[in-house]
Design a protein around this motif. Sequence first.
Motif, PDB file in Angstrom:
ATOM      1  N   GLU A   8     -63.823 -61.721 -71.620  1.00  0.00           N
ATOM      2  CA  GLU A   8     -63.164 -60.521 -71.095  1.00  0.00           C
ATOM      3  C   GLU A   8     -61.918 -60.201 -71.909  1.00  0.00           C
ATOM      4  O   GLU A   8     -61.642 -59.040 -72.223  1.00  0.00           O
ATOM      5  CB  GLU A   8     -62.790 -60.724 -69.627  1.00  0.00           C
ATOM      6  N   LYS A   9     -61.169 -61.238 -72.262  1.00  0.00           N
ATOM      7  CA  LYS A   9     -59.964 -61.043 -73.067  1.00  0.00           C
ATOM      8  C   LYS A   9     -60.330 -60.496 -74.443  1.00  0.00           C
ATOM      9  O   LYS A   9     -59.676 -59.584 -74.953  1.00  0.00           O
ATOM     10  CB  LYS A   9     -59.205 -62.361 -73.202  1.00  0.00           C
ATOM     11  N   ARG A  10     -61.373 -61.055 -75.043  1.00  0.00           N
ATOM     12  CA  ARG A  10     -61.794 -60.579 -76.363  1.00  0.00           C
ATOM     13  C   ARG A  10     -62.223 -59.113 -76.293  1.00  0.00           C
ATOM     14  O   ARG A  10     -61.966 -58.337 -77.216  1.00  0.00           O
ATOM     15  CB  ARG A  10     -62.950 -61.432 -76.902  1.00  0.00           C
ATOM     16  N   ALA A  11     -62.858 -58.728 -75.214  1.00  0.00           N
ATOM     17  CA  ALA A  11     -63.273 -57.331 -75.047  1.00  0.00           C
ATOM     18  C   ALA A  11     -62.052 -56.422 -74.973  1.00  0.00           C
ATOM     19  O   ALA A  11     -62.030 -55.340 -75.583  1.00  0.00           O
ATOM     20  CB  ALA A  11     -64.134 -57.188 -73.801  1.00  0.00           C
ATOM     21  N   ARG A  12     -61.026 -56.859 -74.238  1.00  0.00           N
ATOM     22  CA  ARG A  12     -59.786 -56.071 -74.154  1.00  0.00           C
ATOM     23  C   ARG A  12     -59.127 -55.963 -75.523  1.00  0.00           C
ATOM     24  O   ARG A  12     -58.659 -54.890 -75.922  1.00  0.00           O
ATOM     25  CB  ARG A  12     -58.802 -56.708 -73.169  1.00  0.00           C
ATOM     26  N   GLN A  13     -59.092 -57.070 -76.245  1.00  0.00           N
ATOM     27  CA  GLN A  13     -58.465 -57.071 -77.566  1.00  0.00           C
ATOM     28  C   GLN A  13     -59.220 -56.160 -78.531  1.00  0.00           C
ATOM     29  O   GLN A  13     -58.611 -55.473 -79.355  1.00  0.00           O
ATOM     30  CB  GLN A  13     -58.415 -58.493 -78.129  1.00  0.00           C
ATOM     31  N   THR A  14     -60.533 -56.156 -78.426  1.00  0.00           N
ATOM     32  CA  THR A  14     -61.349 -55.310 -79.295  1.00  0.00           C
ATOM     33  C   THR A  14     -61.044 -53.839 -79.063  1.00  0.00           C
ATOM     34  O   THR A  14     -60.947 -53.059 -80.016  1.00  0.00           O
ATOM     35  CB  THR A  14     -62.844 -55.591 -79.052  1.00  0.00           C
ATOM     36  N   ILE A  15     -60.870 -53.466 -77.809  1.00  0.00           N
ATOM     37  CA  ILE A  15     -60.551 -52.069 -77.489  1.00  0.00           C
ATOM     38  C   ILE A  15     -59.208 -51.684 -78.100  1.00  0.00           C
ATOM     39  O   ILE A  15     -59.076 -50.635 -78.740  1.00  0.00           O
ATOM     40  CB  ILE A  15     -60.548 -51.854 -75.963  1.00  0.00           C
ATOM     41  N   LYS A  16     -58.205 -52.538 -77.940  1.00  0.00           N
ATOM     42  CA  LYS A  16     -56.879 -52.261 -78.504  1.00  0.00           C
ATOM     43  C   LYS A  16     -56.945 -52.158 -80.020  1.00  0.00           C
ATOM     44  O   LYS A  16     -56.365 -51.254 -80.635  1.00  0.00           O
ATOM     45  CB  LYS A  16     -55.889 -53.367 -78.132  1.00  0.00           C
ATOM     46  N   ARG A  17     -57.645 -53.102 -80.629  1.00  0.00           N
ATOM     47  CA  ARG A  17     -57.735 -53.141 -82.084  1.00  0.00           C
ATOM     48  C   ARG A  17     -58.462 -51.906 -82.616  1.00  0.00           C
ATOM     49  O   ARG A  17     -58.070 -51.332 -83.634  1.00  0.00           O
ATOM     50  CB  ARG A  17     -58.453 -54.422 -82.509  1.00  0.00           C
ATOM     51  N   THR A  18     -59.505 -51.492 -81.914  1.00  0.00           N
ATOM     52  CA  THR A  18     -60.267 -50.317 -82.332  1.00  0.00           C
ATOM     53  C   THR A  18     -59.394 -49.070 -82.300  1.00  0.00           C
ATOM     54  O   THR A  18     -59.423 -48.257 -83.228  1.00  0.00           O
ATOM     55  CB  THR A  18     -61.493 -50.128 -81.417  1.00  0.00           C
ATOM     56  N   GLU A  19     -58.609 -48.918 -81.242  1.00  0.00           N
ATOM     57  CA  GLU A  19     -57.715 -47.760 -81.141  1.00  0.00           C
ATOM     58  C   GLU A  19     -56.673 -47.770 -82.251  1.00  0.00           C
ATOM     59  O   GLU A  19     -56.377 -46.739 -82.858  1.00  0.00           O
ATOM     60  CB  GLU A  19     -57.029 -47.744 -79.782  1.00  0.00           C
ATOM     61  N   ARG A  20     -56.106 -48.945 -82.511  1.00  0.00           N
ATOM     62  CA  ARG A  20     -55.088 -49.066 -83.556  1.00  0.00           C
ATOM     63  C   ARG A  20     -55.686 -48.737 -84.917  1.00  0.00           C
ATOM     64  O   ARG A  20     -55.094 -47.991 -85.705  1.00  0.00           O
ATOM     65  CB  ARG A  20     -54.515 -50.478 -83.558  1.00  0.00           C
ATOM     66  N   ASN A  21     -56.871 -49.272 -85.198  1.00  0.00           N
ATOM     67  CA  ASN A  21     -57.505 -49.020 -86.489  1.00  0.00           C
ATOM     68  C   ASN A  21     -57.882 -47.552 -86.649  1.00  0.00           C
ATOM     69  O   ASN A  21     -57.781 -46.997 -87.741  1.00  0.00           O
ATOM     70  CB  ASN A  21     -58.735 -49.907 -86.667  1.00  0.00           C
ATOM     71  N   ARG A  22     -58.297 -46.916 -85.564  1.00  0.00           N
ATOM     72  CA  ARG A  22     -58.636 -45.491 -85.621  1.00  0.00           C
ATOM     73  C   ARG A  22     -57.385 -44.683 -85.974  1.00  0.00           C
ATOM     74  O   ARG A  22     -57.438 -43.750 -86.782  1.00  0.00           O
ATOM     75  CB  ARG A  22     -59.218 -45.028 -84.292  1.00  0.00           C
ATOM     76  N   PHE A  23     -56.255 -45.055 -85.379  1.00  0.00           N
ATOM     77  CA  PHE A  23     -54.986 -44.385 -85.669  1.00  0.00           C
ATOM     78  C   PHE A  23     -54.627 -44.531 -87.144  1.00  0.00           C
ATOM     79  O   PHE A  23     -54.280 -43.553 -87.809  1.00  0.00           O
ATOM     80  CB  PHE A  23     -53.888 -44.977 -84.787  1.00  0.00           C
ATOM     81  N   TYR A  24     -54.729 -45.753 -87.676  1.00  0.00           N
ATOM     82  CA  TYR A  24     -54.406 -45.986 -89.085  1.00  0.00           C
ATOM     83  C   TYR A  24     -55.352 -45.217 -90.003  1.00  0.00           C
ATOM     84  O   TYR A  24     -54.938 -44.620 -90.991  1.00  0.00           O
ATOM     85  CB  TYR A  24     -54.483 -47.475 -89.426  1.00  0.00           C
ATOM     86  N   ARG A  25     -56.646 -45.245 -89.673  1.00  0.00           N
ATOM     87  CA  ARG A  25     -57.637 -44.559 -90.503  1.00  0.00           C
ATOM     88  C   ARG A  25     -57.371 -43.060 -90.547  1.00  0.00           C
ATOM     89  O   ARG A  25     -57.461 -42.422 -91.606  1.00  0.00           O
ATOM     90  CB  ARG A  25     -59.040 -44.819 -89.951  1.00  0.00           C
ATOM     91  N   THR A  26     -57.014 -42.489 -89.401  1.00  0.00           N
ATOM     92  CA  THR A  26     -56.734 -41.058 -89.334  1.00  0.00           C
ATOM     93  C   THR A  26     -55.504 -40.714 -90.164  1.00  0.00           C
ATOM     94  O   THR A  26     -55.509 -39.741 -90.924  1.00  0.00           O
ATOM     95  CB  THR A  26     -56.519 -40.626 -87.872  1.00  0.00           C
ATOM     96  N   ARG A  27     -54.447 -41.500 -90.028  1.00  0.00           N
ATOM     97  CA  ARG A  27     -53.236 -41.255 -90.823  1.00  0.00           C
ATOM     98  C   ARG A  27     -53.536 -41.357 -92.306  1.00  0.00           C
ATOM     99  O   ARG A  27     -53.065 -40.544 -93.105  1.00  0.00           O
ATOM    100  CB  ARG A  27     -52.141 -42.260 -90.456  1.00  0.00           C
ATOM    101  N   LEU A  28     -54.329 -42.348 -92.671  1.00  0.00           N
ATOM    102  CA  LEU A  28     -54.683 -42.562 -94.065  1.00  0.00           C
ATOM    103  C   LEU A  28     -55.412 -41.339 -94.629  1.00  0.00           C
ATOM    104  O   LEU A  28     -55.071 -40.836 -95.698  1.00  0.00           O
ATOM    105  CB  LEU A  28     -55.576 -43.801 -94.130  1.00  0.00           C
ATOM    106  N   LYS A  29     -56.389 -40.842 -93.878  1.00  0.00           N
ATOM    107  CA  LYS A  29     -57.153 -39.682 -94.338  1.00  0.00           C
ATOM    108  C   LYS A  29     -56.279 -38.438 -94.425  1.00  0.00           C
ATOM    109  O   LYS A  29     -56.394 -37.657 -95.376  1.00  0.00           O
ATOM    110  CB  LYS A  29     -58.336 -39.417 -93.401  1.00  0.00           C
TER     111      LYS A  29
END
Length: 88
Positions: A8-29
């Motif tokens: 359950e913790k790993r699932a929560r961490q994955t959601i946070k990480r995915t959102e953070r990476n999406r933010f970085y990817r968008t800024r990069l583009k």
Amino acid sequence: MANHKSAEKRARQTIKRTERNRFYRTRLKNMTRAVKEAVEAKDVDAAKAALKVVNQNFHSFVSKGFLKKETASRHVSRLAKLVNSLVA
């Protein structure tokens, strides 16, 4: 759905990480697009300013572990080559 507490913790961490990476990817583009648009408009000053921002942010992404050092250098180098083609 996760059955174990650790899963359950790993699932929560994955959601946070995915959102953070999406933010970085968008800024990069968006930053990359700003440089390319300035080059297409043949605006040397805007292109150089955008390239400076790109360089700073790409290397901050490296320090955060989002990008590898070589990847960031390659992207910045290609954009710098575009900007320098305006000057020459």
